[in-house]
Every structure is written in C-alpha cells, then in structure tokens.
Design a protein around this motif. Structure first.
Motif, PDB file in Angstrom:
ATOM      1  N   ALA A 179       0.078  12.341  -1.659  1.00  0.00           N
ATOM      2  CA  ALA A 179      -1.301  12.604  -2.042  1.00  0.00           C
ATOM      3  C   ALA A 179      -1.992  10.999  -2.773  1.00  0.00           C
ATOM      4  CB  ALA A 179      -1.312  13.609  -3.098  1.00  0.00           C
ATOM      5  N   VAL A 180      -1.077  10.571  -3.212  1.00  0.00           N
ATOM      6  CA  VAL A 180      -1.386   9.247  -3.845  1.00  0.00           C
ATOM      7  C   VAL A 180      -1.493   8.159  -2.804  1.00  0.00           C
ATOM      8  CG1 VAL A 180      -0.590   7.374  -5.405  1.00  0.00           C
ATOM      9  CG2 VAL A 180      -0.330   9.741  -6.149  1.00  0.00           C
ATOM     10  N   THR A 181      -0.744   8.051  -1.744  1.00  0.00           N
ATOM     11  CA  THR A 181      -0.639   7.179  -0.613  1.00  0.00           C
ATOM     12  C   THR A 181      -2.348   7.299   0.254  1.00  0.00           C
ATOM     13  OG1 THR A 181       1.628   7.302  -0.550  1.00  0.00           O
ATOM     14  CG2 THR A 181       0.409   6.286   1.499  1.00  0.00           C
ATOM     15  N   VAL A 182      -2.311   8.668   0.407  1.00  0.00           N
ATOM     16  CA  VAL A 182      -3.822   8.864   1.045  1.00  0.00           C
ATOM     17  C   VAL A 182      -4.775   8.292   0.020  1.00  0.00           C
ATOM     18  CG1 VAL A 182      -5.298  10.412   2.014  1.00  0.00           C
ATOM     19  CG2 VAL A 182      -2.675  10.757   2.613  1.00  0.00           C
ATOM     20  N   SER A 183      -4.736   8.646  -1.004  1.00  0.00           N
ATOM     21  CA  SER A 183      -5.901   8.311  -1.919  1.00  0.00           C
ATOM     22  C   SER A 183      -5.941   6.815  -2.064  1.00  0.00           C
ATOM     23  CB  SER A 183      -5.675   8.818  -3.404  1.00  0.00           C
ATOM     24  OG  SER A 183      -5.683  10.245  -3.269  1.00  0.00           O
ATOM     25  N   LEU A 184      -4.950   6.031  -1.968  1.00  0.00           N
ATOM     26  CA  LEU A 184      -4.990   4.464  -1.993  1.00  0.00           C
ATOM     27  C   LEU A 184      -5.367   3.931  -0.733  1.00  0.00           C
ATOM     28  CD1 LEU A 184      -1.452   3.881  -3.937  1.00  0.00           C
ATOM     29  CD2 LEU A 184      -3.976   3.611  -4.834  1.00  0.00           C
ATOM     30  N   LEU A 185      -5.003   4.670   0.446  1.00  0.00           N
ATOM     31  CA  LEU A 185      -5.629   3.981   1.607  1.00  0.00           C
ATOM     32  C   LEU A 185      -7.158   4.282   1.951  1.00  0.00           C
ATOM     33  CD1 LEU A 185      -2.743   5.133   4.227  1.00  0.00           C
ATOM     34  CD2 LEU A 185      -3.433   2.963   3.468  1.00  0.00           C
ATOM     35  N   SER A 244      -3.671  -1.166  -0.881  1.00  0.00           N
ATOM     36  CA  SER A 244      -2.604  -1.149   0.336  1.00  0.00           C
ATOM     37  C   SER A 244      -1.161  -1.653  -0.100  1.00  0.00           C
ATOM     38  CB  SER A 244      -3.114  -2.143   1.326  1.00  0.00           C
ATOM     39  OG  SER A 244      -3.178  -3.455   0.984  1.00  0.00           O
ATOM     40  N   VAL A 245      -0.772  -2.274  -0.926  1.00  0.00           N
ATOM     41  CA  VAL A 245       0.417  -2.953  -1.193  1.00  0.00           C
ATOM     42  C   VAL A 245       1.348  -1.679  -1.771  1.00  0.00           C
ATOM     43  CG1 VAL A 245       1.818  -4.560  -2.709  1.00  0.00           C
ATOM     44  CG2 VAL A 245      -0.077  -5.252  -1.253  1.00  0.00           C
ATOM     45  N   VAL A 246       0.565  -0.966  -2.681  1.00  0.00           N
ATOM     46  CA  VAL A 246       1.251   0.141  -3.546  1.00  0.00           C
ATOM     47  C   VAL A 246       1.330   1.234  -2.580  1.00  0.00           C
ATOM     48  CG1 VAL A 246       0.857   1.637  -5.463  1.00  0.00           C
ATOM     49  CG2 VAL A 246       0.056  -0.701  -5.843  1.00  0.00           C
ATOM     50  N   ALA A 247       0.430   1.597  -1.670  1.00  0.00           N
ATOM     51  CA  ALA A 247       0.712   2.559  -0.886  1.00  0.00           C
ATOM     52  C   ALA A 247       1.851   2.245   0.086  1.00  0.00           C
ATOM     53  CB  ALA A 247      -0.595   2.658   0.104  1.00  0.00           C
ATOM     54  N   SER A 248       2.045   0.697   0.577  1.00  0.00           N
ATOM     55  CA  SER A 248       3.130   0.633   1.289  1.00  0.00           C
ATOM     56  C   SER A 248       4.476   0.829   0.277  1.00  0.00           C
ATOM     57  CB  SER A 248       3.112  -0.788   1.735  1.00  0.00           C
ATOM     58  OG  SER A 248       1.878  -0.997   2.382  1.00  0.00           O
ATOM     59  N   VAL A 249       4.602   0.409  -0.908  1.00  0.00           N
ATOM     60  CA  VAL A 249       5.658   0.585  -1.575  1.00  0.00           C
ATOM     61  C   VAL A 249       6.038   2.281  -1.766  1.00  0.00           C
ATOM     62  CG1 VAL A 249       6.615   0.391  -3.955  1.00  0.00           C
ATOM     63  CG2 VAL A 249       5.425  -1.519  -3.172  1.00  0.00           C
TER      64      VAL A 249
END
Length: 303
Positions: free
Chosen positions: A151-157, A191-196
């Motif tokens: 959920a957080v990754t999709v929101s960050l993207l 994008s960096v946080v989503a990659s992590v």
C-alpha cells in the motif's frame, strides 16, 4: 466684482495626461480618467493559440516516463516472484549503466576527459555505497506486514508520478545545471523509499543490491538520459519514446491483459484526450489588458 471677469482671468485647466508615476494632476482627481481610457484595452494579447499536434508531441515525454515506471514495476514483480535471479538483474544493471553512459557521451558536443572521470568516480562511489548498505535495506522493514508495504509503495509511486518534473533532469550535472524544484526532489525521494520497501522483501543481499541499483539507475539517471536525447534531437527523442512505449505495451500484454488495457487507456488519455481537452478549454480563455494593469517601464538607453 464681476464673477465672469474672474473666470476669464483664471488660467485654463491643463490637459489630463495618462502617466505611470506622476502623482495627482492639477485640476483632476486621483481616480480621474477621460474618454480615451478604454482605447488602450486589448483582449487576449498574451494568450498563445495552441496547436493540437504540438501539444500531443509535447505530451510524449509524459507517456515515455509512465512507460519507464511501468517497466520498473514489471521488473519488481518478476524479481519478487523469483522469475528474475540476481545474475540477470546484475546483467540488466550493467547494460543500463553502459548504454546510459554511451548516450551521454554521444549526445554531448564537447565532453572533456575530466568530466568523464568525474562521472566515473561518482558512479563508482554510488555503487560501492549501495553495496555496503544492502544488508541494512534487506532487514529494514522486517517487522512490517506485506500488505502495508504494498500500500505504501503504490502510494509513493503515485506521488512520484504526480510531482515528477517531466521537462528536466532530476540531478544536477554540467549537462543539466538547473537546480531541480522542490516538488522534483520530493518525487525522487518518494521513488527511492518505494525502492527500499521493495528491496526489503528480497531473500539475499545480492538481490537487494541488484534491485536497488536498477531502481536508482532508472529513477535518478533515466530522466537525465531522456533530457539529453531531447536536447540533442527532438526526432530522436520521439523515435526512442515510441519504441519504449511499444516495448512496454508488449511486455505488459504478455504479463496481464487487464493491465495492458489499463496502461493503453492511460496513454491514450494522456496523449489524445488531455491535449484535445486543453485545446477546447483554451477557446473559453478571455484575458483583458489595459491601462489599469501594472505599468511596465521601458528605458531607452542612448549614447
């Protein structure tokens, strides 16, 4: 005393003049205007008429980056499902790094040896630091549930796509010396946080290093490469964009038909519907300019 003789002896009232910073004029109020006040009114003086084809070509950059992000998500999915191993990812990283470096060389007219050495040293430090930090990334979100991670990754993207600067570069280089805007910096950080978050779900340190290197190469340096290509030749930029869009659609089609329809609809909306919508709304734009606007001083400098 004859009043009419006094009127004849009084000096005539001076003619009113439209001045920018002249103060009150004798015999006239501060808000006085004569019948020539509206003669200088102009409508739509600075409104630029947009061409449908030109707007569609300009929107290609947005579709190109949407496809780049879609390819990143595709690689993430294949890595998480163990379809791509770490060796394949490292080969992909090396290919992207070499091709991007060659594009930077061939699109620049004057590129000295010191600048190439500067690029090489920075990339070496970047890769070394990423490899050292890989074990930290691997265990960073171990206590967080997978549903929260997705959920957080999709929101960050989505935040990354919304705030991304589609007309410039995300890093400062001699090729693109302009400082990125605050919104662009927030987009890169998202994008960096989503990659992590994605890397923290991989089983090995080499997996984490390979996927982090891939993600950061794309999110940090892909905008710089596309910026250099566009600056070098718009036709080349257009050909690369069309090829990238076709490649992305073909990969997504083999993965999932529903995602293919969603991505194709999004690209049509960005490249056709939005430009048409902008042109139609532009017809209702009505701008009035006149003497009431802020004065623009023009200085005539003569010898």
């Amino acid at each position: 005393m004859d009043l009419r003789s006094c009127d004849k002896s009084s000096p005539p009232r001076p003619r009113w003049r439209k001045v920018a910073y002249g103060g009150m004029q004798t015999g006239y109020g501060d808000n006085y205007t004569d019948e020539s006040f509206l003669e200088g009114m102009v409508t739509n003086a600075s409104v630029v008429k947009r061409d449908m084809i030109k707007v569609m070509l300009d929107s290609i950059s947005i579709s190109e980056y949407l496809c780049i992000v879609a390819l990143v998500v595709l690689v993430w999915t294949l890595t998480l499902t163990s379809t791509l191993d770490e060796n394949s990812l490292l080969f992909l990283d090396a290919s992207l790094l070499v091709s991007g470096f060659l594009i930077l060389i061939f699109t620049q007219e004057s590129l000295c040896f010191n600048l190439l050495l500067h690029y090489f040293l920075n990339i070496s430090f970047f890769i070394t630091g990423l490899y050292v930090l890989a074990p930290i990334y691997q265990t960073l979100t171990r206590s967080i549930s997978s549903d929260s991670i997705w959920a957080v990754t999709v929101s960050l993207l989505l935040l990354h796509l919304f705030l991304h600067d589609y007309s410039g570069s995300t890093v400062i280089t001699p090729v693109a010396p302009k400082n990125p805007a605050l919104s662009s910096c927030i987009s890169v950080n998202a994008s960096v946080v989503a990659s992590v978050f994605i890397a923290s779900r991989l089983p090995s340190r080499l997996h984490v290093f390979a996927i982090m290197l891939f993600s950061l190469l794309v999110f940090l340096f892909a905008p710089l490469v596309t910026y250099c290509i566009k600056k070098y030749s718009f036709r080349l930029h257009l050909c690369v964009s069309i090829l990238l869009i076709a490649l992305t659609l073909s990969f997504v089609y083999t993965l999932d038909r529903l995602l293919f329809v969603v991505l194709l609809s999004l690209l049509v909306f960005v490249n056709v519907v939005c430009p048409y919508w902008l042109i139609r709304l532009h017809e209702y734009k009505f701008e009035i300019n006149g003497p009431w606007d802020e004065a623009k001083l023009c200085f005539d400098i003569t010898d």
